[in-house]
Design a protein around this motif. Structure first.
Motif, PDB file in Angstrom:
ATOM      1  N   LEU A  83      79.715  60.768  -5.426  1.00  0.00           N
ATOM      2  CA  LEU A  83      78.422  61.411  -5.620  1.00  0.00           C
ATOM      3  C   LEU A  83      77.951  62.106  -4.349  1.00  0.00           C
ATOM      4  O   LEU A  83      77.334  63.175  -4.411  1.00  0.00           O
ATOM      5  CB  LEU A  83      77.385  60.392  -6.092  1.00  0.00           C
ATOM      6  CG  LEU A  83      77.541  59.925  -7.545  1.00  0.00           C
ATOM      7  CD1 LEU A  83      76.574  58.794  -7.856  1.00  0.00           C
ATOM      8  CD2 LEU A  83      77.317  61.079  -8.517  1.00  0.00           C
ATOM      9  N   THR A  84      78.224  61.502  -3.190  1.00  0.00           N
ATOM     10  CA  THR A  84      77.883  62.169  -1.930  1.00  0.00           C
ATOM     11  C   THR A  84      78.598  63.508  -1.826  1.00  0.00           C
ATOM     12  O   THR A  84      78.021  64.528  -1.420  1.00  0.00           O
ATOM     13  CB  THR A  84      78.249  61.277  -0.729  1.00  0.00           C
ATOM     14  OG1 THR A  84      77.528  60.044  -0.818  1.00  0.00           O
ATOM     15  CG2 THR A  84      77.900  61.957   0.586  1.00  0.00           C
ATOM     16  N   ALA A  85      79.872  63.528  -2.220  1.00  0.00           N
ATOM     17  CA  ALA A  85      80.641  64.774  -2.206  1.00  0.00           C
ATOM     18  C   ALA A  85      80.043  65.809  -3.145  1.00  0.00           C
ATOM     19  O   ALA A  85      79.913  66.990  -2.798  1.00  0.00           O
ATOM     20  CB  ALA A  85      82.092  64.486  -2.590  1.00  0.00           C
ATOM     21  N   LEU A  86      79.662  65.384  -4.341  1.00  0.00           N
ATOM     22  CA  LEU A  86      79.060  66.311  -5.294  1.00  0.00           C
ATOM     23  C   LEU A  86      77.753  66.874  -4.768  1.00  0.00           C
ATOM     24  O   LEU A  86      77.453  68.064  -4.941  1.00  0.00           O
ATOM     25  CB  LEU A  86      78.823  65.604  -6.632  1.00  0.00           C
ATOM     26  CG  LEU A  86      80.059  65.244  -7.452  1.00  0.00           C
ATOM     27  CD1 LEU A  86      79.649  64.485  -8.710  1.00  0.00           C
ATOM     28  CD2 LEU A  86      80.840  66.492  -7.835  1.00  0.00           C
ATOM     29  N   VAL A  87      76.959  66.029  -4.123  1.00  0.00           N
ATOM     30  CA  VAL A  87      75.683  66.481  -3.569  1.00  0.00           C
ATOM     31  C   VAL A  87      75.902  67.554  -2.510  1.00  0.00           C
ATOM     32  O   VAL A  87      75.226  68.597  -2.499  1.00  0.00           O
ATOM     33  CB  VAL A  87      74.910  65.286  -2.975  1.00  0.00           C
ATOM     34  CG1 VAL A  87      73.774  65.754  -2.070  1.00  0.00           C
ATOM     35  CG2 VAL A  87      74.349  64.413  -4.100  1.00  0.00           C
ATOM     36  N   LEU A  88      76.834  67.319  -1.601  1.00  0.00           N
ATOM     37  CA  LEU A  88      77.091  68.300  -0.549  1.00  0.00           C
ATOM     38  C   LEU A  88      77.559  69.626  -1.135  1.00  0.00           C
ATOM     39  O   LEU A  88      77.129  70.708  -0.697  1.00  0.00           O
ATOM     40  CB  LEU A  88      78.114  67.754   0.438  1.00  0.00           C
ATOM     41  CG  LEU A  88      77.648  66.558   1.277  1.00  0.00           C
ATOM     42  CD1 LEU A  88      78.783  66.031   2.136  1.00  0.00           C
ATOM     43  CD2 LEU A  88      76.456  66.929   2.146  1.00  0.00           C
ATOM     44  N   ALA A  89      78.437  69.561  -2.125  1.00  0.00           N
ATOM     45  CA  ALA A  89      78.892  70.792  -2.761  1.00  0.00           C
ATOM     46  C   ALA A  89      77.741  71.505  -3.475  1.00  0.00           C
ATOM     47  O   ALA A  89      77.609  72.733  -3.410  1.00  0.00           O
ATOM     48  CB  ALA A  89      80.017  70.476  -3.746  1.00  0.00           C
ATOM     49  N   HIS A  90      76.895  70.725  -4.149  1.00  0.00           N
ATOM     50  CA  HIS A  90      75.753  71.276  -4.876  1.00  0.00           C
ATOM     51  C   HIS A  90      74.786  71.971  -3.918  1.00  0.00           C
ATOM     52  O   HIS A  90      74.338  73.099  -4.171  1.00  0.00           O
ATOM     53  CB  HIS A  90      75.051  70.128  -5.620  1.00  0.00           C
ATOM     54  CG  HIS A  90      73.883  70.546  -6.457  1.00  0.00           C
ATOM     55  ND1 HIS A  90      73.996  70.860  -7.794  1.00  0.00           N
ATOM     56  CD2 HIS A  90      72.574  70.685  -6.148  1.00  0.00           C
ATOM     57  CE1 HIS A  90      72.797  71.179  -8.275  1.00  0.00           C
ATOM     58  NE2 HIS A  90      71.914  71.066  -7.298  1.00  0.00           N
ATOM     59  N   LEU A  91      74.472  71.323  -2.800  1.00  0.00           N
ATOM     60  CA  LEU A  91      73.531  71.904  -1.834  1.00  0.00           C
ATOM     61  C   LEU A  91      74.121  73.138  -1.164  1.00  0.00           C
ATOM     62  O   LEU A  91      73.409  74.120  -0.920  1.00  0.00           O
ATOM     63  CB  LEU A  91      73.147  70.852  -0.787  1.00  0.00           C
ATOM     64  CG  LEU A  91      72.364  69.641  -1.308  1.00  0.00           C
ATOM     65  CD1 LEU A  91      72.132  68.630  -0.193  1.00  0.00           C
ATOM     66  CD2 LEU A  91      71.024  70.068  -1.922  1.00  0.00           C
ATOM     67  N   ARG A  92      75.415  73.094  -0.883  1.00  0.00           N
ATOM     68  CA  ARG A  92      76.046  74.256  -0.270  1.00  0.00           C
ATOM     69  C   ARG A  92      76.062  75.432  -1.252  1.00  0.00           C
ATOM     70  O   ARG A  92      75.835  76.583  -0.857  1.00  0.00           O
ATOM     71  CB  ARG A  92      77.463  73.919   0.184  1.00  0.00           C
ATOM     72  CG  ARG A  92      78.133  75.083   0.898  1.00  0.00           C
ATOM     73  CD  ARG A  92      79.178  74.637   1.883  1.00  0.00           C
ATOM     74  NE  ARG A  92      80.186  73.795   1.273  1.00  0.00           N
ATOM     75  CZ  ARG A  92      81.112  73.134   1.974  1.00  0.00           C
ATOM     76  NH1 ARG A  92      81.140  73.221   3.296  1.00  0.00           N
ATOM     77  NH2 ARG A  92      82.008  72.383   1.365  1.00  0.00           N
ATOM     78  N   ASP A  93      76.299  75.151  -2.526  1.00  0.00           N
ATOM     79  CA  ASP A  93      76.302  76.219  -3.528  1.00  0.00           C
ATOM     80  C   ASP A  93      74.918  76.865  -3.665  1.00  0.00           C
ATOM     81  O   ASP A  93      74.813  78.032  -4.084  1.00  0.00           O
ATOM     82  CB  ASP A  93      76.737  75.674  -4.894  1.00  0.00           C
ATOM     83  CG  ASP A  93      78.231  75.367  -4.945  1.00  0.00           C
ATOM     84  OD1 ASP A  93      78.962  75.819  -4.045  1.00  0.00           O
ATOM     85  OD2 ASP A  93      78.645  74.658  -5.881  1.00  0.00           O
TER      86      ASP A  93
END
Length: 304
Positions: A258-268
């Motif tokens: 989930l941490t990985a998904l959050v970082l990708a989401h915020l970067r997008d």
């Protein structure tokens, strides 16, 4: 000094204006999110106000800018206070803190703690004069989201743990399930573990709330974890607001995923930096976030 159990809307606005003046001067928020949300509503809190003209005596109205404000939350046995930058170094901080401690003692709060965001020198000096010491540290950890900063995470976002699906939150459908998992995940947390439906609905009414920024991880149709993001309008930073994993699902890699998904989401979303808050004594969480590229960027403390 005025003591109130409830604030009318005009005085609540005056407190928000005071907090904004202090934040502009200090470069850090004076009052936390929960304190600001509790300026109105039915929370179990006490409000203490200082009028600018009256100093440490007399009433407080919305007509004159406030010199100081404190809020005592009886549910969490915690308090926050702020003094207007133009009214400092005149004993008002000591007066507010003294009133907070007196109120706490009168209501049986033996372990009352007072927040200091950023633990600024003025807060340190006020605590020392009052015989208070640091009892709790809350770390802000941050990392850039640019490609130059290196890998986004230690776990690729595309690798979902077996049997798990991740979807966005649905307003009006998922609140109760989220609250139940959140309560189990944060059973020992003095603030996050106490969240109620009213607290969730208050946040849904904030300008920053977007349902797609709250990710739900389900296993066999049952909610087992969530990751909530907070992005203030116009901000360049995005916050991992709350990440909770049901104790029964811990150790499965969900937190890392989930941490990985959050970082990708915020970067997008084009944001420059990701931030989060974590208890300093939560070594496992600190390790997880450190592996994901986060570093400590600030410390908030509670004195007691």
């Amino acid at each position: 000094m005025t003591r109130l159990d409830h604030l009318d809307p005009a005085v609540a606005r005056a407190v928000r204006d005071l907090a904004l003046r202090a934040e502009t001067e200090d470069g850090i928020e004076a009052l936390g999110e929960q304190t600001l949300l509790q300026l109105t509503g039915e929370a179990d809190v006490v409000h203490l106000l200082l009028d600018r003209d009256a100093g440490t005596e007399g009433g407080s109205t919305a007509a004159a800018p406030l010199a100081g404000y404190a809020q005592l939350d009886r549910g969490t046995a915690s308090a926050e206070l702020v003094v207007d930058p133009g009214a400092r170094r005149a004993g008002r901080g000591s007066a507010l803190l003294g009133a907070v401690l007196t109120e706490g003692a009168a209501t049986g709060l033996a372990d009352l703690r007072v927040w200091a965001h950023g633990d600024l020198p003025g807060a340190q000096a006020l605590a020392a004069r009052s015989g208070l010491v640091v009892r709790r540290e809350l770390w802000q950890m941050s990392r850039p989201l640019t490609e130059a900063a290196g890998p986004a995470t230690a776990t690729p976002p595309g690798v979902t743990p077996p049997g798990v699906t991740v979807r966005p939150f649905v307003v009006g459908q998922d609140e109760q399930a989220w609250l139940e998992v959140n309560a189990r995940a944060f059973a020992d947390h003095p603030e996050q573990g106490r969240m109620t439906l009213r607290d969730v609905e208050a946040r849904q009414g904030e300008p920053w709330f977007r349902a797609e920024d709250l990710l739900l991880a389900e296993q066999d149709g049952r909610l087992v974890a969530s990751a909530w993001m907070k992005v203030e309008p116009g901000a360049e930073d995005g916050e991992l607001y709350a990440l909770g994993v049901d104790p029964a699902a811990q150790g499965s890699g969900l937190g890392r995923h989930l941490t990985a998904l959050v970082l990708a989401h915020l970067r997008d979303r084009g944001l420059a930096r990701a931030t989060l808050y974590v208890e300093a004594e939560n070594a496992a969480a600190v390790r997880t976030y450190t592996r994901a590229g986060f570093e400590r960027s600030r410390v908030d403390v509670q004195y007691g």
